[in-house]
Design a protein around this motif. Sequence first.
Motif, PDB file in Angstrom:
ATOM      1  N   MET A 137       0.823  -1.201   0.000  1.00  0.00           N
ATOM      2  CA  MET A 137       0.000   0.000   0.000  1.00  0.00           C
ATOM      3  C   MET A 137       0.866   1.265   0.000  1.00  0.00           C
ATOM      4  SD  MET A 137      -3.101  -1.110  -0.079  1.00  0.00           S
ATOM      5  CE  MET A 137      -2.552  -2.586  -0.939  1.00  0.00           C
ATOM      6  N   ASP A 138       0.407   2.271  -0.715  1.00  0.00           N
ATOM      7  CA  ASP A 138       1.055   3.585  -0.664  1.00  0.00           C
ATOM      8  C   ASP A 138       0.556   4.386   0.529  1.00  0.00           C
ATOM      9  OD1 ASP A 138       2.486   3.368  -3.236  1.00  0.00           O
ATOM     10  OD2 ASP A 138       0.465   3.367  -4.083  1.00  0.00           O
ATOM     11  N   VAL A 139      -0.729   4.203   0.846  1.00  0.00           N
ATOM     12  CA  VAL A 139      -1.368   4.893   1.969  1.00  0.00           C
ATOM     13  C   VAL A 139      -2.151   3.863   2.764  1.00  0.00           C
ATOM     14  CG1 VAL A 139      -3.036   6.667   2.662  1.00  0.00           C
ATOM     15  CG2 VAL A 139      -1.573   7.056   0.664  1.00  0.00           C
ATOM     16  N   ILE A 140      -2.071   3.944   4.091  1.00  0.00           N
ATOM     17  CA  ILE A 140      -2.901   3.123   4.964  1.00  0.00           C
ATOM     18  C   ILE A 140      -3.693   4.067   5.860  1.00  0.00           C
ATOM     19  CG2 ILE A 140      -2.978   1.361   6.765  1.00  0.00           C
ATOM     20  CD1 ILE A 140      -0.260   0.367   5.714  1.00  0.00           C
ATOM     21  N   ASP A 179       5.458  -1.562   4.222  1.00  0.00           N
ATOM     22  CA  ASP A 179       6.544  -1.429   3.249  1.00  0.00           C
ATOM     23  C   ASP A 179       7.170  -0.037   3.292  1.00  0.00           C
ATOM     24  OD1 ASP A 179       6.203  -4.001   2.314  1.00  0.00           O
ATOM     25  OD2 ASP A 179       4.855  -3.417   0.683  1.00  0.00           O
ATOM     26  N   PRO A 180       8.429   0.076   2.865  1.00  0.00           N
ATOM     27  CA  PRO A 180       9.051   1.394   2.734  1.00  0.00           C
ATOM     28  C   PRO A 180       8.209   2.307   1.826  1.00  0.00           C
ATOM     29  CG  PRO A 180      10.699  -0.329   2.503  1.00  0.00           C
ATOM     30  CD  PRO A 180       9.364  -1.023   2.524  1.00  0.00           C
ATOM     31  N   GLY A 181       8.136   3.564   2.192  1.00  0.00           N
ATOM     32  CA  GLY A 181       7.411   4.542   1.391  1.00  0.00           C
ATOM     33  C   GLY A 181       5.963   4.738   1.780  1.00  0.00           C
ATOM     34  N   THR A 182       5.471   3.966   2.762  1.00  0.00           N
ATOM     35  CA  THR A 182       4.052   4.023   3.128  1.00  0.00           C
ATOM     36  C   THR A 182       3.748   5.246   3.994  1.00  0.00           C
ATOM     37  OG1 THR A 182       3.963   1.609   3.116  1.00  0.00           O
ATOM     38  CG2 THR A 182       2.151   2.766   4.197  1.00  0.00           C
ATOM     39  N   HIS A 183       2.627   5.871   3.716  1.00  0.00           N
ATOM     40  CA  HIS A 183       2.076   6.920   4.573  1.00  0.00           C
ATOM     41  C   HIS A 183       0.925   6.310   5.359  1.00  0.00           C
ATOM     42  CE1 HIS A 183       0.227  10.504   6.095  1.00  0.00           C
ATOM     43  NE2 HIS A 183      -0.815  10.434   5.277  1.00  0.00           N
ATOM     44  N   VAL A 184       1.030   6.321   6.688  1.00  0.00           N
ATOM     45  CA  VAL A 184       0.000   5.773   7.568  1.00  0.00           C
ATOM     46  C   VAL A 184      -0.724   6.939   8.237  1.00  0.00           C
ATOM     47  CG1 VAL A 184      -0.496   4.264   9.521  1.00  0.00           C
ATOM     48  CG2 VAL A 184       1.429   3.740   7.995  1.00  0.00           C
ATOM     49  N   LYS A 204       9.684   2.758  14.159  1.00  0.00           N
ATOM     50  CA  LYS A 204      10.243   2.537  12.829  1.00  0.00           C
ATOM     51  C   LYS A 204      10.049   3.741  11.919  1.00  0.00           C
ATOM     52  CE  LYS A 204      10.224  -0.717   8.943  1.00  0.00           C
ATOM     53  NZ  LYS A 204       9.697  -2.006   8.417  1.00  0.00           N
ATOM     54  N   ALA A 205       8.993   4.510  12.145  1.00  0.00           N
ATOM     55  CA  ALA A 205       8.651   5.617  11.252  1.00  0.00           C
ATOM     56  C   ALA A 205       9.781   6.646  11.183  1.00  0.00           C
ATOM     57  CB  ALA A 205       7.365   6.292  11.718  1.00  0.00           C
ATOM     58  N   ASP A 206      10.026   7.145   9.980  1.00  0.00           N
ATOM     59  CA  ASP A 206      11.022   8.199   9.794  1.00  0.00           C
ATOM     60  C   ASP A 206      10.499   9.550  10.256  1.00  0.00           C
ATOM     61  OD1 ASP A 206      13.231   6.773   8.142  1.00  0.00           O
ATOM     62  OD2 ASP A 206      11.361   6.208   7.155  1.00  0.00           O
ATOM     63  N   LEU A 207       9.180   9.724  10.212  1.00  0.00           N
ATOM     64  CA  LEU A 207       8.568  10.988  10.631  1.00  0.00           C
ATOM     65  C   LEU A 207       7.188  10.700  11.202  1.00  0.00           C
ATOM     66  CD1 LEU A 207       8.559  14.158  10.664  1.00  0.00           C
ATOM     67  CD2 LEU A 207       7.455  14.038   8.416  1.00  0.00           C
ATOM     68  N   ILE A 208       6.873  11.333  12.333  1.00  0.00           N
ATOM     69  CA  ILE A 208       5.541  11.305  12.923  1.00  0.00           C
ATOM     70  C   ILE A 208       5.060  12.742  13.026  1.00  0.00           C
ATOM     71  CG2 ILE A 208       4.146  10.685  14.926  1.00  0.00           C
ATOM     72  CD1 ILE A 208       6.345   8.621  15.632  1.00  0.00           C
ATOM     73  N   VAL A 209       3.854  13.001  12.535  1.00  0.00           N
ATOM     74  CA  VAL A 209       3.241  14.331  12.602  1.00  0.00           C
ATOM     75  C   VAL A 209       1.894  14.192  13.299  1.00  0.00           C
ATOM     76  CG1 VAL A 209       2.370  16.296  11.270  1.00  0.00           C
ATOM     77  CG2 VAL A 209       4.394  15.055  10.476  1.00  0.00           C
ATOM     78  N   VAL A 210       1.544  15.156  14.127  1.00  0.00           N
ATOM     79  CA  VAL A 210       0.247  15.138  14.808  1.00  0.00           C
ATOM     80  C   VAL A 210      -0.531  16.406  14.481  1.00  0.00           C
ATOM     81  CG1 VAL A 210       1.089  13.682  16.699  1.00  0.00           C
ATOM     82  CG2 VAL A 210       1.190  16.182  16.931  1.00  0.00           C
ATOM     83  N   GLY A 211      -1.846  16.304  14.608  1.00  0.00           N
ATOM     84  CA  GLY A 211      -2.657  17.497  14.440  1.00  0.00           C
ATOM     85  C   GLY A 211      -2.374  18.508  15.535  1.00  0.00           C
ATOM     86  N   SER A 212      -2.254  18.023  16.783  1.00  0.00           N
ATOM     87  CA  SER A 212      -2.002  18.896  17.919  1.00  0.00           C
ATOM     88  C   SER A 212      -1.251  18.116  18.989  1.00  0.00           C
ATOM     89  CB  SER A 212      -3.322  19.417  18.504  1.00  0.00           C
ATOM     90  OG  SER A 212      -3.144  19.957  19.805  1.00  0.00           O
ATOM     91  N   LYS A 234       9.472  19.475   6.365  1.00  0.00           N
ATOM     92  CA  LYS A 234       9.149  18.792   5.120  1.00  0.00           C
ATOM     93  C   LYS A 234       8.390  17.510   5.434  1.00  0.00           C
ATOM     94  CE  LYS A 234      11.292  17.553   0.704  1.00  0.00           C
ATOM     95  NZ  LYS A 234      12.574  17.468  -0.034  1.00  0.00           N
ATOM     96  N   GLY A 235       7.254  17.306   4.742  1.00  0.00           N
ATOM     97  CA  GLY A 235       6.412  16.161   5.045  1.00  0.00           C
ATOM     98  C   GLY A 235       6.965  14.831   4.591  1.00  0.00           C
ATOM     99  N   ARG A 236       7.780  14.839   3.559  1.00  0.00           N
ATOM    100  CA  ARG A 236       8.377  13.583   3.069  1.00  0.00           C
ATOM    101  C   ARG A 236       9.799  13.864   2.614  1.00  0.00           C
ATOM    102  NH1 ARG A 236       7.730   8.492   1.522  1.00  0.00           N
ATOM    103  NH2 ARG A 236       5.660   8.473   2.447  1.00  0.00           N
ATOM    104  N   GLY A 237      10.733  13.073   3.141  1.00  0.00           N
ATOM    105  CA  GLY A 237      12.120  13.256   2.765  1.00  0.00           C
ATOM    106  C   GLY A 237      12.499  12.540   1.490  1.00  0.00           C
ATOM    107  N   ASP A 238      12.032  11.293   1.326  1.00  0.00           N
ATOM    108  CA  ASP A 238      12.334  10.530   0.119  1.00  0.00           C
ATOM    109  C   ASP A 238      11.246   9.476  -0.093  1.00  0.00           C
ATOM    110  OD1 ASP A 238      13.073   8.014   1.531  1.00  0.00           O
ATOM    111  OD2 ASP A 238      14.769   9.196   2.222  1.00  0.00           O
ATOM    112  N   ARG A 239      11.323   8.766  -1.205  1.00  0.00           N
ATOM    113  CA  ARG A 239      10.268   7.820  -1.570  1.00  0.00           C
ATOM    114  C   ARG A 239      10.201   6.626  -0.625  1.00  0.00           C
ATOM    115  NH1 ARG A 239       7.472   7.901  -5.908  1.00  0.00           N
ATOM    116  NH2 ARG A 239       7.267   5.622  -5.960  1.00  0.00           N
TER     117      ARG A 239
END
Length: 320
Positions: free
Chosen positions: A187-190, A207-212, A228-236, A278-283
């Motif tokens: 999946m590209d997005v979960i 898989d690598p590259g997935t946006h959850v 494991k995530a390279d980046l975690i973002v929250v609404g608040s 930046k929201g995504r660093g690489d694929r």
Amino acid sequence: MPLLLSREELRPLLDLNKAIELIEDAHRQQAAGQIVPHAPYHIRVGDHAGLRVVSGAVLKSRRVGVRLGSNSGLGGGDKMYCLLFDADNGELLSFMGFPFGTLRTASVMAIAAKHMARDDAQKLGLFGVGRNAFGILKALLTVRPIKEIFVSSRDPQRRKKFCDEGAELLGISVRGVDNPEHAVRGMDVILTATNSLTPIFPVAWVDPGTHVSSMGKPTELSRDLHLKADLIVVGSQEQERNYHDRSAALPLVELTAEGKLSWSRIPELGELITGQVKGRGDRAEINIFRESQGGYGDVAFATWLYEEAVRRGLGKQMSL
């Protein structure tokens, strides 16, 4: 005098495009320190029944408000009400029916996907087929070229009904899967929108590259996935730190308390929108967005709706 506004009057005023515009502006205010967040909470009157209350303030507009209504356990969940106040003098400006909770959630998650999912994302795995799901999917389809949706749900009848309706509503392939792994691998997005008190899939499937993107209980995603995530973002951050339901694990709160993650490295959505992060660093990057469940975004909606209703001469003046 306060303005009484019905759902029927307000529903036609706000569409997805305007909603996204308002939510983006609210998060720009967040990045500038012009938002007052407050974690949602429930006033419980039974095991699963209660009154849900979300609140916040948008200081640029000098508005503060509360959205409230019975939760699904109390027979509600879809009929909410909003009170909007002037933040300078405390005057009640409006009491309104508020049918926009799902639209706010959908707007937030679409904005996150625009910044965090790969540009060519085509496959989406969905966990949870509740009332928010169709609205969120429609919003995601406006920001990424999703072609296939794979649906995992424990109830096969609900899953089939959802897939049949989804294929017709969205105009793309929507198919159910018996094995949840098939809604994760490849999946590209979960998108997760469940009430699960345990992680709904293991980190090894991602898989690598997935946006959850998660909008259900914090427990639906595992500690291992957060690590494991390279980046975690929250609404608040405020709303995640003070999540109302402490009956189960809170992975972000626990991992930061243990020093395995740091709040200083978990940006808020406003920082992505303003380009500070930046929201995504690489694929190959795996990233997570955690939707923080309303408040100031609802007040941003209510502020615009009130002003638009006044402009159009809608509603009735109340004497209280």
